[in-house]
Design a protein around this motif. Structure first.
Motif, PDB file in Angstrom:
ATOM      1  N   UNK A   1      44.271  38.046  48.155  1.00  0.00           N
ATOM      2  CA  UNK A   1      45.219  37.654  47.112  1.00  0.00           C
ATOM      3  C   UNK A   1      44.482  37.198  45.856  1.00  0.00           C
ATOM      4  N   UNK A   2      43.437  36.391  46.045  1.00  0.00           N
ATOM      5  CA  UNK A   2      42.677  35.899  44.894  1.00  0.00           C
ATOM      6  C   UNK A   2      42.005  37.040  44.142  1.00  0.00           C
ATOM      7  N   UNK A   3      41.477  38.001  44.881  1.00  0.00           N
ATOM      8  CA  UNK A   3      40.801  39.123  44.224  1.00  0.00           C
ATOM      9  C   UNK A   3      41.769  39.916  43.359  1.00  0.00           C
ATOM     10  N   UNK A   4      43.007  40.078  43.829  1.00  0.00           N
ATOM     11  CA  UNK A   4      44.007  40.793  43.037  1.00  0.00           C
ATOM     12  C   UNK A   4      44.333  40.037  41.751  1.00  0.00           C
ATOM     13  N   UNK A   5      44.441  38.719  41.849  1.00  0.00           N
ATOM     14  CA  UNK A   5      44.722  37.921  40.657  1.00  0.00           C
ATOM     15  C   UNK A   5      43.568  37.980  39.667  1.00  0.00           C
ATOM     16  N   UNK A   6      42.349  37.907  40.182  1.00  0.00           N
ATOM     17  CA  UNK A   6      41.177  37.968  39.305  1.00  0.00           C
ATOM     18  C   UNK A   6      41.064  39.332  38.643  1.00  0.00           C
ATOM     19  N   UNK A   7      41.381  40.390  39.380  1.00  0.00           N
ATOM     20  CA  UNK A   7      41.357  41.731  38.801  1.00  0.00           C
ATOM     21  C   UNK A   7      42.381  41.879  37.670  1.00  0.00           C
ATOM     22  N   UNK A   8      43.458  41.114  37.758  1.00  0.00           N
ATOM     23  CA  UNK A   8      44.510  41.191  36.748  1.00  0.00           C
ATOM     24  C   UNK A   8      44.192  40.349  35.517  1.00  0.00           C
ATOM     25  N   UNK A   9      43.099  39.614  35.567  1.00  0.00           N
ATOM     26  CA  UNK A   9      42.694  38.832  34.407  1.00  0.00           C
ATOM     27  C   UNK A   9      42.877  37.340  34.537  1.00  0.00           C
ATOM     28  N   UNK A  10      43.367  36.867  35.686  1.00  0.00           N
ATOM     29  CA  UNK A  10      43.492  35.427  35.904  1.00  0.00           C
ATOM     30  C   UNK A  10      42.117  34.812  36.149  1.00  0.00           C
ATOM     31  N   UNK A  11      41.992  33.551  35.819  1.00  0.00           N
ATOM     32  CA  UNK A  11      40.767  32.791  36.068  1.00  0.00           C
ATOM     33  C   UNK A  11      41.110  31.648  37.020  1.00  0.00           C
ATOM     34  N   UNK A  12      40.341  31.522  38.102  1.00  0.00           N
ATOM     35  CA  UNK A  12      40.594  30.469  39.084  1.00  0.00           C
ATOM     36  C   UNK A  12      40.020  29.146  38.587  1.00  0.00           C
ATOM     37  N   UNK A  13      40.823  28.099  38.637  1.00  0.00           N
ATOM     38  CA  UNK A  13      40.377  26.783  38.185  1.00  0.00           C
ATOM     39  C   UNK A  13      39.239  26.275  39.058  1.00  0.00           C
ATOM     40  N   UNK A  14      38.231  25.720  38.426  1.00  0.00           N
ATOM     41  CA  UNK A  14      37.106  25.164  39.174  1.00  0.00           C
ATOM     42  C   UNK A  14      37.443  23.813  39.774  1.00  0.00           C
ATOM     43  N   UNK A  15      38.561  23.219  39.364  1.00  0.00           N
ATOM     44  CA  UNK A  15      38.903  21.867  39.791  1.00  0.00           C
ATOM     45  C   UNK A  15      40.076  21.846  40.761  1.00  0.00           C
ATOM     46  N   UNK A  16      40.823  22.943  40.851  1.00  0.00           N
ATOM     47  CA  UNK A  16      41.871  23.116  41.842  1.00  0.00           C
ATOM     48  C   UNK A  16      41.944  24.602  42.149  1.00  0.00           C
ATOM     49  N   UNK A  17      41.408  25.004  43.288  1.00  0.00           N
ATOM     50  CA  UNK A  17      41.268  26.421  43.602  1.00  0.00           C
ATOM     51  C   UNK A  17      42.597  27.115  43.859  1.00  0.00           C
ATOM     52  N   UNK A  18      43.682  26.355  43.939  1.00  0.00           N
ATOM     53  CA  UNK A  18      45.010  26.955  44.087  1.00  0.00           C
ATOM     54  C   UNK A  18      45.620  27.323  42.740  1.00  0.00           C
ATOM     55  N   UNK A  19      44.963  26.939  41.662  1.00  0.00           N
ATOM     56  CA  UNK A  19      45.487  27.145  40.317  1.00  0.00           C
ATOM     57  C   UNK A  19      44.771  28.311  39.644  1.00  0.00           C
ATOM     58  N   UNK A  20      45.563  29.234  39.078  1.00  0.00           N
ATOM     59  CA  UNK A  20      45.018  30.385  38.362  1.00  0.00           C
ATOM     60  C   UNK A  20      45.616  30.407  36.956  1.00  0.00           C
TER      61      UNK A  20
END
Length: 338
Positions: A36-55
């Motif tokens: 799921x995270x890889x799909x979000x990152x591929x779409x241009x989202x950036x994962x928060x370094x301070x809360x990994x549930x936040x994109x």
């Protein structure tokens, strides 16, 4: 395998061809998270370094924030069109069920007006009341109740101190502990609709109250830390926690409490930076003194009658308790103007 319930892409008589079955395996949840995270990152989202549930996905003209809990997702943004594009992308990748505007999410009831957002857990409280109507028969019932109260603390800061006290006895609860838990449940029964209101016009300044009760635990002599943090006039964070080591003086206990509060303020400032609410701060200061010198915190003396963190460290009388609840911003949804 047969298509799972809710999967609408499969036609009549069609089945799923699995390359590898992960269902029931320990690594299934981890693999789902990775995918799921890889799909979000591929779409241009950036994962928060301070809360990994936040994109986060932001540009010069739009802003999107997506919060993930296992396979439940909350998404918000500056434009409805951008949100629709993200939904279409996720549906193509995973086949999602669009629930529309958030009204109920993981036990949270959400109501919005032009003036702000109100959240409570009334249904969750009513479920607790239904399940605690009979006397204690086993320690598991006490543990289950305390666990549910801990989750309820997500929107009810007024029970933080009581729940912290109850959680200390989950290993070997006695009848007295169950009676104390029922006393808290009866309090919830009197105001199940009480919740937090977040004004749409709130400022972005952070204000925190912290307190310590020196040697509060009669068994370990460890002190209690309590704090609450406001974004403008809106309460956004609070905690009651026993300190990890014994403090040799009340001043040491207060300093430990202040340190924990500053850590929380730092974390909130980093999250605010992800939301473009404040300038980014480097993670290089960890002591209260350093943050004071840097101008990040400004400690001030607060009299007892206005010390909001007092209710997180000790049991208060009814008048003082209800007075502080008013300052926390808790409101009853049945009395909030529509």
């Amino acid at each position: 395998m047969n298509p799972p319930e809710g999967y609408t892409k499969a036609g009549p008589g069609e089945v799923c061809h699995l390359k590898r079955s992960l269902c029931g395996l320990k690594q299934a949840s981890r693999q789902w998270h990775v995918e799921f995270c890889s799909k979000l990152l591929d779409f241009g989202f950036v994962q928060s370094a301070f809360d990994h549930c936040l994109f986060i996905k932001k540009s010069d003209h739009s802003y999107l924030a997506l919060l993930v809990y296992v396979d439940d997702v909350l998404i918000t943004g500056s434009h409805d069109e951008d949100i629709a594009v993200v939904k279409a992308y996720l549906h193509k990748a995973f086949t999602i069920k669009d629930m529309g505007s958030a009204k109920y999410f993981l036990g949270l009831e959400i109501a919005r007006t032009a003036s702000g957002t109100y959240i409570n857990q009334r249904k969750y409280i009513m479920d607790i009341l239904e399940d605690t109507g009979s006397p204690l028969s086993s320690p598991d019932r006490f543990r289950r109740l305390v666990g549910r109260l801990l989750y309820l603390n997500l929107t009810r800061p007024d029970i933080a101190y009581g729940v912290q006290q109850l959680s200390q006895f989950v290993n070997a609860p006695c009848t007295e502990h169950w009676d104390a838990a029922l006393h808290l449940v009866r309090y919830l029964k009197g105001n199940p609709s009480l919740g937090l209101f977040y004004s749409a016009s709130s400022s972005c300044s952070l204000t925190a109250y912290c307190d310590a009760d020196w040697g509060a635990c009669v068994d370990t002599r460890r002190s209690l830390t309590g704090y609450c943090v406001f974004l403008g006039d809106c309460l956004i964070s609070w905690k009651t926690k026993k300190q990890q080591t014994v403090s040799r003086s009340s001043a040491e206990a207060e300093h430990r409490s202040l340190s924990m509060t500053v850590y929380e303020l730092l974390w909130l400032s980093y999250i605010a930076a992800d939301f473009q609410r404040t300038k980014h701060l480097e993670i290089d200061c960890h002591l209260v003194r350093d943050q004071f010198k840097a101008g990040f915190v400004l400690p001030q003396k607060v009299s007892s009658q206005f010390q909001l963190a007092d209710m997180f460290t000790k049991a208060l009388g009814p008048s003082a308790f209800h007075k502080l609840i008013g300052y926390l911003g808790l409101q009853d949804v049945h009395h909030v103007p529509s």
